[in-house]
Design a protein around this motif. Structure first.
Motif, PDB file in Angstrom:
ATOM      1  N   PHE A 292       0.837  -1.197   0.000  1.00 55.91           N
ATOM      2  CA  PHE A 292       0.000   0.000   0.000  1.00 55.91           C
ATOM      3  C   PHE A 292       0.876   1.252   0.000  1.00 55.91           C
ATOM      4  O   PHE A 292       1.718   1.424   0.878  1.00 55.91           O
ATOM      5  N   SER A 293       0.691   2.090  -0.980  1.00 55.84           N
ATOM      6  CA  SER A 293       1.494   3.312  -1.077  1.00 55.84           C
ATOM      7  C   SER A 293       0.631   4.457  -1.590  1.00 55.84           C
ATOM      8  O   SER A 293      -0.109   4.306  -2.562  1.00 55.84           O
ATOM      9  N   LEU A 294       0.732   5.580  -0.911  1.00 59.62           N
ATOM     10  CA  LEU A 294       0.005   6.778  -1.329  1.00 59.62           C
ATOM     11  C   LEU A 294       0.973   7.904  -1.690  1.00 59.62           C
ATOM     12  O   LEU A 294       0.670   9.073  -1.482  1.00 59.62           O
ATOM     13  N   ASP A 295       2.137   7.517  -2.219  1.00 60.16           N
ATOM     14  CA  ASP A 295       3.139   8.533  -2.581  1.00 60.16           C
ATOM     15  C   ASP A 295       2.583   9.511  -3.607  1.00 60.16           C
ATOM     16  O   ASP A 295       2.843  10.716  -3.541  1.00 60.16           O
ATOM     17  N   TRP A 296       1.815   8.998  -4.580  1.00 60.34           N
ATOM     18  CA  TRP A 296       1.246   9.870  -5.614  1.00 60.34           C
ATOM     19  C   TRP A 296       0.266  10.867  -5.002  1.00 60.34           C
ATOM     20  O   TRP A 296       0.239  12.038  -5.396  1.00 60.34           O
ATOM     21  N   ALA A 297      -0.507  10.414  -4.010  1.00 59.88           N
ATOM     22  CA  ALA A 297      -1.461  11.303  -3.347  1.00 59.88           C
ATOM     23  C   ALA A 297      -0.726  12.354  -2.513  1.00 59.88           C
ATOM     24  O   ALA A 297      -1.148  13.515  -2.456  1.00 59.88           O
ATOM     25  N   THR A 298       0.367  11.939  -1.875  1.00 64.88           N
ATOM     26  CA  THR A 298       1.160  12.881  -1.074  1.00 64.88           C
ATOM     27  C   THR A 298       1.709  14.005  -1.947  1.00 64.88           C
ATOM     28  O   THR A 298       1.670  15.187  -1.571  1.00 64.88           O
ATOM     29  N   VAL A 299       2.217  13.633  -3.120  1.00 63.39           N
ATOM     30  CA  VAL A 299       2.730  14.640  -4.062  1.00 63.39           C
ATOM     31  C   VAL A 299       1.603  15.568  -4.500  1.00 63.39           C
ATOM     32  O   VAL A 299       1.768  16.800  -4.553  1.00 63.39           O
ATOM     33  N   LEU A 300       0.441  14.999  -4.782  1.00 58.90           N
ATOM     34  CA  LEU A 300      -0.697  15.796  -5.240  1.00 58.90           C
ATOM     35  C   LEU A 300      -1.192  16.737  -4.144  1.00 58.90           C
ATOM     36  O   LEU A 300      -1.492  17.914  -4.404  1.00 58.90           O
ATOM     37  N   PHE A 301      -1.271  16.240  -2.909  1.00 58.08           N
ATOM     38  CA  PHE A 301      -1.671  17.090  -1.785  1.00 58.08           C
ATOM     39  C   PHE A 301      -0.673  18.240  -1.596  1.00 58.08           C
ATOM     40  O   PHE A 301      -1.063  19.381  -1.347  1.00 58.08           O
ATOM     41  N   THR A 302       0.620  17.922  -1.729  1.00 56.62           N
ATOM     42  CA  THR A 302       1.657  18.943  -1.569  1.00 56.62           C
ATOM     43  C   THR A 302       1.515  20.032  -2.625  1.00 56.62           C
ATOM     44  O   THR A 302       1.587  21.233  -2.314  1.00 56.62           O
TER      45      THR A 302
END
Length: 222
Positions: A11-21
């Motif tokens: 499970f990884s939300l790295d893409w969401a973290t970048v988008l939130f940033t």
């Protein structure tokens, strides 16, 4: 000696973290670039000053409106992605599904906007349509701004109660209902001149598309 094997968590939300940033950075940059306008904007729920000051139709194409529209689209598409993953249609960490949702929302909103402009030109009510769309974009961008931190909490916390989603969805529907009431109250004189066209517009572009999307979602689930 027995060895217990544990499933690897991919499970990884790295893409969401970048988008939130990126989205939060957009808000910060917008606040720095348009300090006075941003201050009026965040008071939109309590004051009519923003709509009174920036009611010119040229504001639809301003950098502030475009930035807030970007925030609105990101927060709304992330929320839809979360609901779809909760319903079991996709995984929360699957970014291609999110990109499809974002593309569909953008296509839906832009096509809807340009069709509205064509109809407004045909009925000689361009000024009314621009004012109406500007107010709509302002309120919905404001809702997107409020929804963004809620979506961030949902993405990084596993809530065991599903009714929280329905509460947020209910608030979203309620907010849009209040939006139309405020529009009717603020522009009742203008609406009275185009009453037939406004009712036709409301049924065709503000009710029918969402009914169609809801039916598609329900039937695809069954």
């Amino acid at each position: 000696m027995e060895i217990d094997f544990l499933d690897r968590n991919n499970f990884s939300l790295d893409w969401a973290t970048v988008l939130f940033t990126i989205t939060f950075a957009t808000i910060v940059i917008t606040r720095i670039t348009f300090p006075n306008r941003f201050e009026d904007f965040i008071k939109l729920a309590f004051s009519n000053k923003y709509l009174s000051t920036y009611r010119d139709s040229n504001n639809m194409k301003s950098g502030f409106t475009i930035s807030m529209f970007f925030v609105q689209m990101v927060s709304l598409s992330l929320f839809v992605h979360y609901i779809i993953s909760l319903a079991g249609f996709s995984n929360l960490n699957y970014s291609p599904t999110y990109l499809r949702i974002l593309s569909i929302l953008l296509f839906f909103v832009l096509v809807k906007y340009f069709v509205e402009k064509i109809i407004a030109v045909c009925f000689n009510m361009e000024e009314f349509a621009e004012q109406y769309n500007l107010v709509k974009v302002s309120y919905r961008s404001y809702l997107g701004l409020l929804l963004l931190p809620v979506v961030a909490i949902l993405f990084y916390n596993r809530f065991s109660f599903d009714y929280f989603i329905w509460v947020v969805s209910g608030v979203f529907v309620l907010f849009n209902t209040i939006l139309f009431i405020l529009l009717l109250k603020s522009y009742q004189k203008v609406f009275s001149q185009f009453l037939f066209y406004f009712i036709l517009y409301l049924c065709t572009f503000e009710i029918a598309p969402y009914v169609i999307l809801y039916n598609w979602f329900v039937f695809s689930k069954t």
